[in-house]
Design an enzyme around this catalytic site. Structure first.
Site, PDB file in Angstrom:
ATOM      1  N   GLY A  42     -29.426  95.714  64.520  1.00  0.00           N
ATOM      2  CA  GLY A  42     -30.110  97.001  64.428  1.00  0.00           C
ATOM      3  C   GLY A  42     -29.620  97.927  65.525  1.00  0.00           C
ATOM      4  N   ALA A  46     -33.919 101.170  70.074  1.00  0.00           N
ATOM      5  CA  ALA A  46     -33.962  99.919  70.834  1.00  0.00           C
ATOM      6  C   ALA A  46     -32.608  99.219  70.804  1.00  0.00           C
ATOM      7  CB  ALA A  46     -35.053  99.005  70.266  1.00  0.00           C
ATOM      8  N   ARG A 332     -54.073 109.176  65.480  1.00  0.00           N
ATOM      9  CA  ARG A 332     -53.675 109.166  64.076  1.00  0.00           C
ATOM     10  C   ARG A 332     -54.630 108.405  63.168  1.00  0.00           C
ATOM     11  NH1 ARG A 332     -47.159 108.369  65.083  1.00  0.00           N
ATOM     12  NH2 ARG A 332     -46.862 110.498  65.808  1.00  0.00           N
ATOM     13  N   GLU A 449     -39.867  98.667  67.496  1.00  0.00           N
ATOM     14  CA  GLU A 449     -40.917  98.513  66.481  1.00  0.00           C
ATOM     15  C   GLU A 449     -40.929  97.099  65.909  1.00  0.00           C
ATOM     16  OE1 GLU A 449     -40.754 101.450  63.329  1.00  0.00           O
ATOM     17  OE2 GLU A 449     -42.540 100.667  62.347  1.00  0.00           O
ATOM     18  N   ARG A 459     -50.840 103.192  67.330  1.00  0.00           N
ATOM     19  CA  ARG A 459     -49.885 103.768  68.277  1.00  0.00           C
ATOM     20  C   ARG A 459     -50.147 105.258  68.435  1.00  0.00           C
ATOM     21  NH1 ARG A 459     -45.481 106.606  67.717  1.00  0.00           N
ATOM     22  NH2 ARG A 459     -45.095 106.162  65.522  1.00  0.00           N
TER      23      ARG A 459
END
Lengths: 661, 253
Positions: A42, A46, A332, A449, A459
């Protein structure tokens, strides 16, 4: 509590834990680093930051992404900003406050030690990104600009218009490409990780598929870092990219990595509503819009008037009404539930009646229009002038978002309020990791994540970018040394080792299985069906009954998948349908675990809302006595999981009922 | 919303792999909603093709919100289709009319070989960035962010150049398949900022050299790249890169 879980939080006072850790963690000398290989899967914030930084330190890095370039990773789509406790606005911010806001925002389900470290290194992130040439928004004096995000009362969010993620990712990507150019990173684009290889319990490499040739490849690494993002696409419709998936994390889970809090998903309150059955994804409208957009519905049920024809006194600004202290900037989970509550009660707007208004007219005219008028010395400006002046300011702040909204809906948000509804956006859950970001498989790490660690049950906005970069730039470069310092005698393992051969064989037989079903239903249709089950029964509101049904439905769907799916083409070609089949098959397993976790957690907290557990006025009702733990699930084969609990100890923060009133 | 479904004829470039011959295939879609995105129409086509036992069309796409730069369709002779400042994924069918025939091709450029159907290999762009599209600052070397003051106008100009999504539409639009707009956007961003000064000369030379090595053509000065750019990257970036290049050649030791 499980004795299998050691979070390895360093002893000592909270504010000194990380400093103490960094000063005492074993080091690897430069000569040894050159002989140690690290696999990074990935290349989002990150992954790219970790790969670049580890290569700078001298490790040999191999980086993998399924997209055609590392620059495409979905971090690129983050809009609003990145938090950092710089206190540049002199408004009372501090590392402690960012730490406190994050723990509280997460509804007291995150680890103190991890979150404090995150807040500490947040300041370094901004410095690093600026040094790389990331063009953050600035004031006329040349200093950095800030704005507010939900769940906070300070301005600590750094941004680059509505495309902060893009600019941060391109910064990390350029650092990564620099190392590629120097030969320190070998980049494998259009490659998908399909298994982790473990030898004697340690992660020693991966099996990857070259998505162009279709061939399987074996790669050795002394350590493997999964930076593969979240699993929001289990809901089919989400703000995630089409390719975002759980596959890498899921393979790791099945090889022994525990999965932490899988049911903690974030439903983002401000997304463009669903418009048709063909819909492939949902588009976020940044939380930053809640700085200036006011959320409302008509006071009258099923009001058919055009929003601009509904007079002020007939509008219900329900967030300002219910949460006067934070107003439109509540976290949220709270904003999402409040929108659902109004729509379920029959006050929704738009063709589907499943939407609320996000309205800029008031602040455009009164806040920005008036400020500009006074700046230009215009006395007693008329409405038209105020709107014209305010529009310019709003355009500069949110122009690209307004354009995107108009392009998708064919409505102009400068003229009419946006219609928005909550949509799946982020997953707080992920692979369980300790303080060093290591999973329960030695040598296997999860960053960003993909791990569960920092956001608890909800979050806060602008904290995902912060965590991804914190993990990659500033945490893993130290913590991986703690493990690799003991691996300096491990010679690279030949990929003809039986563990590699066996792992490849298993991957191969799974690919054959997909191709050989030769049924009649598309992969997409299964994904859509799974998404509906998840959204209806494991989405914004969950109940024991619904979750139990969902588990049965998912099992039946999974069984049907292996009987009736049709995957066209063959393995040895560029075959996106085959890639997707593997991802959807993994979602079909993950969905069950999410429901299981939601069923286990007999409380409401953050994004996890169990209808049975709410206060009289509909707020989440936590049960700290019974559920103040991280649920870490161990895969035991088939439909069987074992639960390990990591108790959350709060030594510095007093747990309270979260209130934004 | 609730608008009439459209009938659309698609002529799509089909090519099994980089070595095979390609050709156009014609497909008929009878229920296209004007609110669908162009890629959602392709999803519908692919579901139809799979159901009929055929091969779906391979195309690149990911974020579907116009920022990742992965989608790359050449629609009726224009990269990303008929609308200004829009990527293929953000193009909606309301931009077309009932009964339209739409021709869809991959990016055409020697440096972007076709992988399959509408999917091409744009890794040349990564190699150009790897040659010099960065500031060489290792993690941990940074000074406090506000110790570097950057005038707002400069920051805004650097940001405007930095919004390039690396999709390659500029190359596809250019009759010479030039990558000048892409390269100049990165050169400009870093040449404008104080952080980019230390490597200013080396950067532009290395990136231009790599661009030439990848086989991209020369700039035609026609401006099709900028006109077709979904992020409206300004043509003046190319002029700046040319100045930077000449300057670098003159001042280099």
């Amino acid at each position: 509590m499980s004795n299998k879980l050691d979070s390895k939080i360093p002893a000592g006072p909270l504010a000194e834990k990380w400093t103490q850790y960094r000063s005492t963690v074993p080091l690897v000398n430069p000569a040894n680093k050159r002989n140690l290989e690290v696999i990074v899967v990935g290349t989002g914030l990150a992954g790219a930051s970790a790969a670049a930084t580890l290569a700078e330190l001298g490790y040999k890095v191999k980086a993998f992404c399924f997209q055609d370039s590392p620059r495409r990773a979905h971090s690129i789509a983050a809009q609003g900003g990145i938090n950092a406790a710089k206190n540049y606005q002199n408004d009372g911010d501090s590392v402690y406050r960012l730490f406190y806001d994050t723990i509280k925002g997460g509804d007291y389900r995150a680890r103190e030690g991890n979150v404090y470290r995150l807040a500490e290194v947040s300041v370094n992130i901004i410095d690093q990104c600026v040094a790389q040439g990331v063009p953050f928004a600035r004031e006329y004096g040349g200093t950095l600009s800030n704005r507010s995000f939900g769940g906070t009362q300070v301005q600590r969010t750094f941004y680059a218009a509505g495309q902060t993620g893009q600019q941060l990712l391109l910064g990390a990507y350029s650092a990564l490409e620099r190392q590629v150019g120097l030969g320190n990173v070998k980049m494998y684009s259009r490659h998908e990780m399909l298994d982790v290889v473990t030898i004697e319990g340690k992660a020693r490499g991966i099996i990857a598929r070259n998505l162009v040739s279709g061939k399987l490849e074996r790669h050795f690494g002394h350590a493997v870092l999964l930076c593969t993002g979240g699993y929001g696409n289990v809901f089919y419709l989400s703000t995630n990219a089409m390719g975002s998936n759980v596959t890498a994390a899921w393979k790791a889970h099945k090889k022994g990595a525990f999965f932490g809090n899988p049911c903690f998903t974030q439903i983002h309150p401000t997304c463009i509503p669903v418009s048709g059955h063909y819909q492939s994804k949902l588009t976020l409208m940044s939380e930053s819009l809640r700085n200036d957009g006011r959320i409302w519905v008509p006071k009258q049920k099923d009001d058919k008037r055009h929003p601009n024809d509904i007079p002020e006194e007939e509008r219900d600004y329900y967030l300002e009404r219910r949460y006067p202290a934070f107003g439109n900037l509540v976290p949220r989970d709270i904003a999402s539930r409040a929108a659902k509550e109004r729509c379920d009660a029959g006050y929704g707007v738009g063709p589907s009646k499943m939407a609320v208004y996000l309205d800029f007219a008031y602040n455009l005219k009164n806040k920005y229009g008036r400020a500009e008028a006074s700046k230009h010395g215009i006395e007693n400006p008329d409405d038209a002038t105020l709107i014209r002046l305010g529009r310019e300011v709003v355009k500069e702040k949110y122009g690209n978002l307004f354009d995107m909204y108009k392009q998708i809906t064919n409505e102009d948000p400068y003229e009419v309020p946006m219609r928005i509804y909550p949509a799946v956006h982020y997953t707080m859950g992920g692979l369980w990791v300790d303080y060093e970001l290591m999973t329960t498989v030695p040598g296997l790490y999860a960053l960003g994540e993909a791990n569960f660690s920092d956001h608890g049950a909800n979050r806060l906005g602008a904290s995902a970018l912060m965590q991804g970069l914190a993990d990659g730039y500033f945490v893993i470069p130290y913590t991986v040394g703690s493990y690799l310092s003991k691996e300096i005698h491990t010679k690279p393992i030949d990929v003809n080792h039986e563990a590699f051969v066996e792992a490849e064989k298993a991957v191969q037989s799974r690919l054959d299985q997909f191709l050989n079903v030769k049924g009649t239903k598309t992969v997409e249709s299964y994904h859509r069906e799974l998404g509906l089950i998840m959204w209806n029964k494991c989405g914004m509101a969950r109940s024991e009954e619904g979750l139990k049904e969902a588990i049965q439905e998912i099992r039946a769907l999974r069984e049907d998948f292996y009987k009736n799916v049709r995957v066209p083409g063959n393995q040895y070609e560029f075959n996106p349908e085959l890639d997707k089949a593997g991802r959807v098959a993994d979602f079909l397993e993950l969905g069950e675990l999410m429901c299981l976790d939601a069923l286990d957690r007999n409380e409401s907290c953050g994004g996890h809302f169990r209808e049975e557990y709410q206060t009289e006025d509909g707020e989440a009702l936590r049960d700290d006595e019974a559920y103040r733990y991280v649920a870490a699930w161990e895969y035991k084969g088939g439909n069987d999981w074992g639960l390990h609990k990591e108790s959350l100890e709060y030594e510095n923060i007093k747990i309270a009922q979260r209130s934004y009133k | 919303m609730g608008s009439e479904a459209m009938k659309i004829t698609l002529k799509v470039w089909r090519q099994p792999n980089s070595k095979a011959e390609g050709k156009f295939e014609t497909y008929q879609l009878d229920h296209v909603s004007p609110d669908m995105s162009f890629l959602e129409m392709f999803d519908v086509l692919n579901e139809q093709l799979i159901a009929e036992g055929g091969e779906p069309v391979a195309f690149d796409h990911d974020c579907r919100e116009g920022i990742c730069g992965m989608c790359s369709m050449f629609i009726n002779g224009r990269p990303h289709g008929p609308k200004q400042a829009v990527t293929t994924c953000q193009l909606h069918m309301r931009s077309f009319k009932d009964g339209d025939t739409i021709v869809v091709e991959p990016w055409r450029a020697q440096s972007f070989p076709v992988i399959k159907d509408l999917t091409v290999d744009r890794s040349a762009f990564d190699r150009i960035i790897a040659a010099g599209g960065f500031v060489s600052v290792n993690t941990g070397n940074a000074v406090d962010a506000n110790s570097i003051l950057i005038p707002k106008d400069t920051a805004d100009d650097a940001f405007a150049a930095a919004t390039c999504i690396g999709c390659g539409a500029c190359v596809a639009a250019c009759k010479n398949s030039s990558a000048m707009l892409f390269v100049s956007a990165k050169v400009s961003q870093l040449a404008l900022l104080p952080q980019g000064q230390a490597e200013r000369e080396n950067r532009v030379i290395a990136m231009v050299d790599q661009m030439d090595k990848e086989g991209f053509g020369s700039c035609t000065n026609t401006g099709a790249c900028s006109a077709e750019c979904p992020k409206e990257i300004d043509l003046s970036n190319i002029a700046r890169m040319n100045r930077e290049y000449v300057r670098a050649k003159l001042v280099s030791k």
